[in-house]
Write a protein that holds these residues in place. Sequence first.
Motif, PDB file in Angstrom:
ATOM      1  N   ALA A   8      -2.182-119.411 -20.860  1.00 19.25           N
ATOM      2  CA  ALA A   8      -1.291-118.594 -20.023  1.00 19.25           C
ATOM      3  C   ALA A   8       0.172-118.816 -20.371  1.00 19.25           C
ATOM      4  CB  ALA A   8      -1.538-118.909 -18.552  1.00 19.25           C
ATOM      5  N   ASP A   9       0.501-120.013 -20.847  1.00 19.74           N
ATOM      6  CA  ASP A   9       1.892-120.285 -21.212  1.00 19.74           C
ATOM      7  C   ASP A   9       2.213-119.843 -22.639  1.00 19.74           C
ATOM      8  OD1 ASP A   9       0.540-122.157 -22.704  1.00 19.74           O
ATOM      9  OD2 ASP A   9       1.599-123.889 -21.880  1.00 19.74           O
ATOM     10  N   GLY A  10       1.253-119.240 -23.329  1.00 27.81           N
ATOM     11  CA  GLY A  10       1.464-118.721 -24.674  1.00 27.81           C
ATOM     12  C   GLY A  10       1.129-119.694 -25.788  1.00 27.81           C
ATOM     13  N   THR A  11       0.755-120.920 -25.445  1.00 25.82           N
ATOM     14  CA  THR A  11       0.408-121.923 -26.445  1.00 25.82           C
ATOM     15  C   THR A  11      -0.936-121.575 -27.085  1.00 25.82           C
ATOM     16  OG1 THR A  11       1.483-123.555 -25.046  1.00 25.82           O
ATOM     17  CG2 THR A  11       0.101-124.389 -26.828  1.00 25.82           C
ATOM     18  N   PRO A  12      -1.009-121.509 -28.415  1.00 26.70           N
ATOM     19  CA  PRO A  12      -2.289-121.203 -29.061  1.00 26.70           C
ATOM     20  C   PRO A  12      -3.218-122.421 -29.063  1.00 26.70           C
ATOM     21  CG  PRO A  12      -0.592-121.503 -30.707  1.00 26.70           C
ATOM     22  CD  PRO A  12       0.081-121.594 -29.376  1.00 26.70           C
ATOM     23  N   HIS A  13      -4.501-122.173 -28.865  1.00 30.19           N
ATOM     24  CA  HIS A  13      -5.522-123.223 -28.868  1.00 30.19           C
ATOM     25  C   HIS A  13      -6.728-122.718 -29.649  1.00 30.19           C
ATOM     26  CE1 HIS A  13      -3.595-125.789 -25.865  1.00 30.19           C
ATOM     27  NE2 HIS A  13      -3.232-124.657 -25.269  1.00 30.19           N
ATOM     28  N   THR A  14      -7.472-123.638 -30.225  1.00 30.03           N
ATOM     29  CA  THR A  14      -8.707-123.312 -30.932  1.00 30.03           C
ATOM     30  C   THR A  14      -9.825-124.154 -30.336  1.00 30.03           C
ATOM     31  OG1 THR A  14      -7.478-122.891 -32.959  1.00 30.03           O
ATOM     32  CG2 THR A  14      -9.832-123.253 -33.180  1.00 30.03           C
ATOM     33  N   PHE A  15     -10.995-123.570 -30.138  1.00 27.39           N
ATOM     34  CA  PHE A  15     -12.136-124.348 -29.673  1.00 27.39           C
ATOM     35  C   PHE A  15     -13.389-123.860 -30.368  1.00 27.39           C
ATOM     36  CE2 PHE A  15     -12.667-120.714 -26.969  1.00 27.39           C
ATOM     37  CZ  PHE A  15     -14.009-120.671 -26.654  1.00 27.39           C
ATOM     38  N   ARG A  16     -14.393-124.727 -30.391  1.00 29.24           N
ATOM     39  CA  ARG A  16     -15.689-124.419 -31.002  1.00 29.24           C
ATOM     40  C   ARG A  16     -16.693-124.226 -29.878  1.00 29.24           C
ATOM     41  NH1 ARG A  16     -17.933-124.918 -35.962  1.00 29.24           N
ATOM     42  NH2 ARG A  16     -16.059-125.958 -36.731  1.00 29.24           N
ATOM     43  N   SER A  17     -17.329-123.078 -29.861  1.00 31.37           N
ATOM     44  CA  SER A  17     -18.321-122.772 -28.841  1.00 31.37           C
ATOM     45  C   SER A  17     -19.557-123.638 -29.048  1.00 31.37           C
ATOM     46  CB  SER A  17     -18.696-121.291 -28.906  1.00 31.37           C
ATOM     47  OG  SER A  17     -19.711-121.006 -27.983  1.00 31.37           O
ATOM     48  N   SER A  18     -20.179-124.044 -27.950  1.00 29.21           N
ATOM     49  CA  SER A  18     -21.377-124.877 -28.038  1.00 29.21           C
ATOM     50  C   SER A  18     -22.640-124.048 -28.258  1.00 29.21           C
ATOM     51  CB  SER A  18     -21.519-125.712 -26.768  1.00 29.21           C
ATOM     52  OG  SER A  18     -21.628-124.863 -25.642  1.00 29.21           O
ATOM     53  N   THR A  19     -22.536-122.732 -28.175  1.00 26.59           N
ATOM     54  CA  THR A  19     -23.696-121.878 -28.410  1.00 26.59           C
ATOM     55  C   THR A  19     -23.437-120.995 -29.626  1.00 26.59           C
ATOM     56  OG1 THR A  19     -22.835-120.171 -26.931  1.00 26.59           O
ATOM     57  CG2 THR A  19     -24.337-121.783 -25.975  1.00 26.59           C
ATOM     58  N   GLY A  20     -24.503-120.596 -30.249  1.00 25.65           N
ATOM     59  CA  GLY A  20     -24.392-119.707 -31.404  1.00 25.65           C
ATOM     60  C   GLY A  20     -25.636-118.851 -31.519  1.00 25.65           C
ATOM     61  N   ASN A  22     -27.891-115.979 -34.365  1.00 24.40           N
ATOM     62  CA  ASN A  22     -28.018-115.353 -35.678  1.00 24.40           C
ATOM     63  C   ASN A  22     -28.792-114.061 -35.499  1.00 24.40           C
ATOM     64  OD1 ASN A  22     -27.981-114.834 -38.367  1.00 24.40           O
ATOM     65  ND2 ASN A  22     -29.503-116.366 -38.915  1.00 24.40           N
ATOM     66  N   PRO A  23     -28.168-112.929 -35.637  1.00 24.43           N
ATOM     67  CA  PRO A  23     -26.807-112.647 -36.090  1.00 24.43           C
ATOM     68  C   PRO A  23     -25.792-113.023 -35.018  1.00 24.43           C
ATOM     69  CG  PRO A  23     -27.848-110.608 -35.433  1.00 24.43           C
ATOM     70  CD  PRO A  23     -28.897-111.692 -35.327  1.00 24.43           C
ATOM     71  N   PRO A  24     -24.539-113.219 -35.419  1.00 23.65           N
ATOM     72  CA  PRO A  24     -23.507-113.615 -34.461  1.00 23.65           C
ATOM     73  C   PRO A  24     -23.363-112.602 -33.327  1.00 23.65           C
ATOM     74  CG  PRO A  24     -22.695-113.785 -36.713  1.00 23.65           C
ATOM     75  CD  PRO A  24     -24.021-113.110 -36.784  1.00 23.65           C
ATOM     76  N   ALA A  25     -23.117-113.119 -32.137  1.00 25.27           N
ATOM     77  CA  ALA A  25     -22.958-112.253 -30.969  1.00 25.27           C
ATOM     78  C   ALA A  25     -21.628-111.516 -30.977  1.00 25.27           C
ATOM     79  CB  ALA A  25     -23.075-113.088 -29.694  1.00 25.27           C
ATOM     80  N   TYR A  26     -20.649-112.056 -31.710  1.00 24.94           N
ATOM     81  CA  TYR A  26     -19.324-111.459 -31.738  1.00 24.94           C
ATOM     82  C   TYR A  26     -18.871-111.287 -33.175  1.00 24.94           C
ATOM     83  CZ  TYR A  26     -19.486-113.019 -26.919  1.00 24.94           C
ATOM     84  OH  TYR A  26     -19.860-113.223 -25.619  1.00 24.94           O
ATOM     85  N   GLU A  27     -18.120-110.237 -33.443  1.00 26.03           N
ATOM     86  CA  GLU A  27     -17.552-109.985 -34.769  1.00 26.03           C
ATOM     87  C   GLU A  27     -16.219-110.714 -34.891  1.00 26.03           C
ATOM     88  OE1 GLU A  27     -18.692-107.508 -37.087  1.00 26.03           O
ATOM     89  OE2 GLU A  27     -20.483-107.092 -35.899  1.00 26.03           O
ATOM     90  N   GLN A  28     -15.828-111.041 -36.107  1.00 26.72           N
ATOM     91  CA  GLN A  28     -14.537-111.668 -36.322  1.00 26.72           C
ATOM     92  C   GLN A  28     -13.436-110.707 -35.886  1.00 26.72           C
ATOM     93  OE1 GLN A  28     -13.927-113.127 -40.244  1.00 26.72           O
ATOM     94  NE2 GLN A  28     -11.957-114.044 -39.759  1.00 26.72           N
ATOM     95  N   ASN A  47     -16.894-115.975 -21.569  1.00 28.39           N
ATOM     96  CA  ASN A  47     -17.449-115.426 -20.343  1.00 28.39           C
ATOM     97  C   ASN A  47     -18.626-114.522 -20.700  1.00 28.39           C
ATOM     98  OD1 ASN A  47     -17.891-114.707 -17.731  1.00 28.39           O
ATOM     99  ND2 ASN A  47     -16.135-113.351 -17.560  1.00 28.39           N
ATOM    100  N   GLY A  48     -19.736-115.156 -21.040  1.00 25.73           N
ATOM    101  CA  GLY A  48     -20.964-114.445 -21.390  1.00 25.73           C
ATOM    102  C   GLY A  48     -22.160-115.138 -20.779  1.00 25.73           C
ATOM    103  N   PHE A  49     -23.244-114.420 -20.607  1.00 20.73           N
ATOM    104  CA  PHE A  49     -24.422-114.961 -19.931  1.00 20.73           C
ATOM    105  C   PHE A  49     -24.944-116.219 -20.609  1.00 20.73           C
ATOM    106  CE2 PHE A  49     -28.977-115.272 -19.171  1.00 20.73           C
ATOM    107  CZ  PHE A  49     -28.994-115.306 -17.780  1.00 20.73           C
ATOM    108  N   LEU A  50     -25.156-116.182 -21.921  1.00 18.80           N
ATOM    109  CA  LEU A  50     -25.736-117.342 -22.606  1.00 18.80           C
ATOM    110  C   LEU A  50     -24.831-118.555 -22.569  1.00 18.80           C
ATOM    111  CD1 LEU A  50     -27.558-115.899 -25.736  1.00 18.80           C
ATOM    112  CD2 LEU A  50     -28.538-116.792 -23.640  1.00 18.80           C
ATOM    113  N   SER A  51     -23.561-118.384 -22.832  1.00 21.00           N
ATOM    114  CA  SER A  51     -22.681-119.550 -22.874  1.00 21.00           C
ATOM    115  C   SER A  51     -22.475-120.169 -21.494  1.00 21.00           C
ATOM    116  CB  SER A  51     -21.340-119.206 -23.508  1.00 21.00           C
ATOM    117  OG  SER A  51     -20.740-118.114 -22.886  1.00 21.00           O
ATOM    118  N   LEU A  52     -22.656-119.403 -20.429  1.00 15.96           N
ATOM    119  CA  LEU A  52     -22.481-119.943 -19.087  1.00 15.96           C
ATOM    120  C   LEU A  52     -23.789-120.427 -18.457  1.00 15.96           C
ATOM    121  CD1 LEU A  52     -19.972-117.363 -17.566  1.00 15.96           C
ATOM    122  CD2 LEU A  52     -19.476-119.637 -18.473  1.00 15.96           C
ATOM    123  N   TRP A  53     -24.924-119.788 -18.763  1.00 14.28           N
ATOM    124  CA  TRP A  53     -26.151-120.046 -18.015  1.00 14.28           C
ATOM    125  C   TRP A  53     -27.325-120.570 -18.828  1.00 14.28           C
ATOM    126  CZ3 TRP A  53     -25.533-120.505 -13.139  1.00 14.28           C
ATOM    127  CH2 TRP A  53     -24.507-119.813 -12.497  1.00 14.28           C
TER     128      TRP A  53
END
Length: 81
Positions: A8-20, A22-28, A47-53
Amino acid sequence: MVLGLAAADGTPHTFRSSTGSNPPAYEQGERDEVLYRADDPEDARINGFLSLWLLPLIFGGIGLIVAAVAAVIAMVGRRRA
């Protein structure tokens, strides 16, 4: 999956999702909603069903199976006594 987000303050962050998947759920480059705490933006989730539940459903299902087996064992034990 490695994702970048701007806090929210504009600072960029990178994180690695714990779920994955094949094929990827999201495009680059695809935009999606990311949930994070303001005090710890590195601990983020998509904010997706698999990553949350996914994990709560797996552990809840295992707990229900164990409880059902314990209930059957208890019922059989009472009938024999």
